[in-house]
Scaffold this motif. Structure first.
Motif, short mmCIF file in Angstrom:
data_model
loop_
_atom_site.label_atom_id
_atom_site.label_comp_id
_atom_site.label_asym_id
_atom_site.label_seq_id
_atom_site.Cartn_x
_atom_site.Cartn_y
_atom_site.Cartn_z
N VAL A 50 0.80 -1.20 -0.09
CA VAL A 50 0.08 -0.01 0.04
C VAL A 50 0.99 1.21 -0.02
N THR B 82 -7.72 7.83 5.10
CA THR B 82 -7.35 7.26 3.65
C THR B 82 -6.49 6.12 3.61
N ALA C 271 -7.40 2.15 2.38
CA ALA C 271 -6.41 1.61 1.43
C ALA C 271 -6.06 0.03 1.86
N GLN D 83 -8.64 -2.45 1.50
CA GLN D 83 -8.73 -2.83 0.21
C GLN D 83 -7.75 -3.93 -0.20
#
Lengths: 339, 330
Positions: A264, A294, A298, A301
């Motif tokens: 990431v 944020t 991420a 995900q």
């Protein structure tokens, strides 16, 4: 919780400037600057012998400072001890009561010493006994009380005089876990609803962290840091934006997850931690300036379809700050010795 | 629990509140019961055995001598029991120490001292209050016992005190007040200096025992070496040595108290020590037995009283200073 939102900052109830106490060659308290405002709980955190009790005794005028200035409710305790002591409730470390008297009689004695008339003292005593939950046992001899009950009676005793300032030395030692929660709730109510300034000393990190609005970390007579837990963490260079990720996968799949998180953008480091049962846990360190929200999205995900148990900003633990503080003082001391 | 300023003024007199609480504690305590028993025995036992002697002398002297005071200072016949004042002289130190040896250190050990000094009272109020409470408890019993003796004298022996005798009785009570104070102050000093109540108690009783038993022995030994009266070649020498021996005996405070008590209670006593020269001694021996007025008796023992008061003041001052300088730590 903090006084940040208040437009008018109230006059501090306790203020020290350069407060110093030496016993011969030993410096017990070294240039202490402290401020506690009304409606605030301030926690003095430090090891045994760090100078907490000495500081408290100076605040009460029971020990004269070697140097520096103390003001409690705007008065100098060394010069006007009686005026200070009638407005400050004090719970000493390992408090005791007269065993042959009942809890109520003990409180009555305190009330008399504070010049309360009988008609004002009696309802007051009933009130504080109820506050600490000792109404049922109030008329038993104090020697039959458990250690925790004695501690609670001590808090009642400090409250009898309707103090503006409450100073508590190790208030929760010897109280059972359920009792601790009650006592801490009581202290919070006293500060936040009744506007008392409360200074408490403790070496129990969890309690200090959960109860105090601000914390002063005390080491070798010096205040090595003070403020909220977050402020302390920042001042000791502890990362505030670490993210904790817990994923429910077997050990074999763990490296794959770690690699996924590592890729990431913005992640600088991933450290595996012990997870509960079959869970795998990591602490993810992110680049400074990245938005934590944020970053969390991420990471979610990246974890993808795997069972995500928990993700979020890692709570700053006081014990990390504490360890950091003492590591520093120890290092500093070694340098002094070397020099 | 408001944050507003507490009403000013109207602070209690700290020592009075502390003394009141301590006095109430004393009255409820076991040691008070012991006090009553000991002082009661000190009065009743000698009185019981002395009653016959008093009755006999009462018929002879027919009021010339202070017969009422004989209740207190006549030793029981044929028994090695001291008179009442002698008994009081011996047990008063014990009681004084018993009522103060744990005054401060027990509070420190129980964790109540830190709480007490955090209240709006001066630190010396703690010492003063405890001292006065102990004194009040002991004097309460002592005065009661003396009243019982007086009542016994009036009811059973038919001896009614004259005004002068009542004055002497009050003077003796005042002297005993100082005597008890001395030992209370000494016990208080121990309770401040020694951190453990048991140690302080042991030290206090040890000193009492030392002065009581070994003190007499030691003093006797020292006088035999320093002032051997028996070896005196001339009368002058004997008188001088006797004087020296008297002075050495007074190193034991009990001697001071007993000399003073004896003179105050017995108007027939016209000297406390051996006359300084042979001429004076002869004069003294040829003296017609007279009775002194209370004023003259007091004049005779004034040095003893002053020394006892001074010793009390020193003990109390030491206890006071030690306590003021001490750290208040649990």
């Amino acid at each position: 919780m903090s006084a940040d939102g208040v437009s008018v900052v109230p006059e501090p109830a306790i203020r020290t400037r350069g407060l110093t106490k030496r016993y011969g060659g030993l410096v017990a308290v070294d240039h202490l600057d402290l401020e506690v405002r009304p409606g605030e709980i301030f926690g003095l955190l430090g090891q045994n012998g760090a100078g907490k009790t000495t500081t408290i005794l100076m605040l009460l005028g029971l020990t004269e400072p070697t140097a520096g200035e103390v003001r409690v409710v705007g008065l100098d305790p060394a010069r006007r001890p009686l005026d200070v002591k009638r407005r400050v409730g004090f719970l000493p470390d390992s408090v005791g009561f007269y065993g042959t008297l009942s809890g109520r009689q003990n409180l009555r004695y305190t009330a008399r010493l504070n010049g309360l008339r009988r008609d004002e003292a009696e309802p007051r005593i009933d009130e504080v006994l109820a506050l600490v939950g000792l109404t049922d046992r109030a008329d038993d001899r104090a020697e039959t009380y458990s250690r925790g009950m004695v501690q609670r009676l001590g808090i009642a005793d400090a409250l009898v005089k309707r103090p503006d300032v409450l100073i508590l030395d190790e208030p929760t030692t010897a109280i059972d876990p359920l009792g601790v929660v009650e006592v801490l709730d009581l202290l919070r109510a006293l500060a936040h609803e009744h506007g008392l300034a409360i200074l408490l000393s403790s070496h129990l990190l969890n309690q200090v962290q959960s109860t105090c609005d601000r914390i002063g970390v005390f080491a070798a007579g010096r205040l090595v840091g003070s403020g909220t837990v977050e402020e302390l963490a920042a001042s000791f260079g502890l990362p505030l934006d670490d993210i904790e990720v817990v994923v429910g996968v077997p050990a074999a799949e763990a490296p794959a997850v770690e690699v996924a998180i590592r890729t990431v953008p913005g992640v600088t480091d991933v450290v595996a931690e012990h997870g509960a049962r079959d869970d795998r846990a990591w602490i993810v360190r992110v680049e400074a300036g990245r938005d934590v929200g944020t970053m969390i999205r991420a990471i979610v995900q990246a974890v993808g379809e795997r069972p995500l148990i928990r993700v979020g900003r890692r709570r700053v633990e006081l014990d990390a700050i504490y360890r950091q503080a003492f590591a520093r003082t120890d290092a500093g001391r070694r340098e002094e010795v070397a020099a | 629990m408001s944050a507003t300023t507490a009403p000013a003024g109207r602070l209690p007199v700290g020592w009075a509140v502390i003394a009141g609480k301590e006095f109430a504690d004393h009255l409820r305590s076991l040691r008070f019961l012991i006090l009553v028993v000991v002082l009661g025995a000190a009065a009743i036992v000698p009185l019981y055995f002395a009653a016959d002697a008093i009755r006999a002398s009462a018929s002879q002297v027919s009021g010339a001598k202070a017969i009422f005071l004989a209740l207190l200072d006549l030793p029981p016949r044929g028994l090695s029991v001291p008179p009442v004042y002698g008994f009081v002289g011996i047990v008063a130190p014990l009681l004084g120490v018993a009522f103060s040896f744990d005054a401060v250190n027990a509070e420190r050990a129980d964790g109540t001292l830190a709480r007490l000094v955090a209240q709006p009272v001066h630190r010396d109020d703690v010492i003063t209050g405890k001292f006065l409470a102990g004194l009040a408890a002991i004097m309460l019993v002592l005065v009661s016992v003396v009243l019982v003796i007086a009542g016994f004298g009036i009811a059973r022996l038919g001896i009614v005190p004259a005004q002068g005798e009542i004055e002497r009785l009050v003077a003796w009570l005042a002297l005993t007040f100082v005597w008890v104070s001395l030992w209370l102050a000494f016990g208080l000093l121990l309770s401040v200096v020694l951190r453990r109540a048991a140690t302080a108690g042991l030290a206090g009783f040890g000193v009492w025992l030392l002065l009581q038993i070994f003190g007499q022995l030691l003093v006797g030994l020292v006088t035999q070496v320093v002032a051997p009266v028996a070896t005196a070649a001339t009368e002058q020498q004997a008188v001088a040595l006797q004087n020296l021996s008297d002075m050495i005996t007074r190193a034991v405070p009990l001697t001071l108290y007993q000399e003073a008590a004896r003179v105050i209670l017995d108007p027939g006593q016209t000297a406390v020590s051996t006359p300084a020269t042979v001429g004076q001694l002869q004069q003294y021996q040829q003296q017609i037995p007279t009775l002194l007025s209370l004023q003259q008796s007091l004049l005779l023992v004034w040095p003893q009283v002053v020394i006892l008061v001074a010793m009390t003041a020193v003990c109390f001052a030491l206890a006071y200073v030690a306590f003021m300088r001490q750290e208040i730590r649990a």
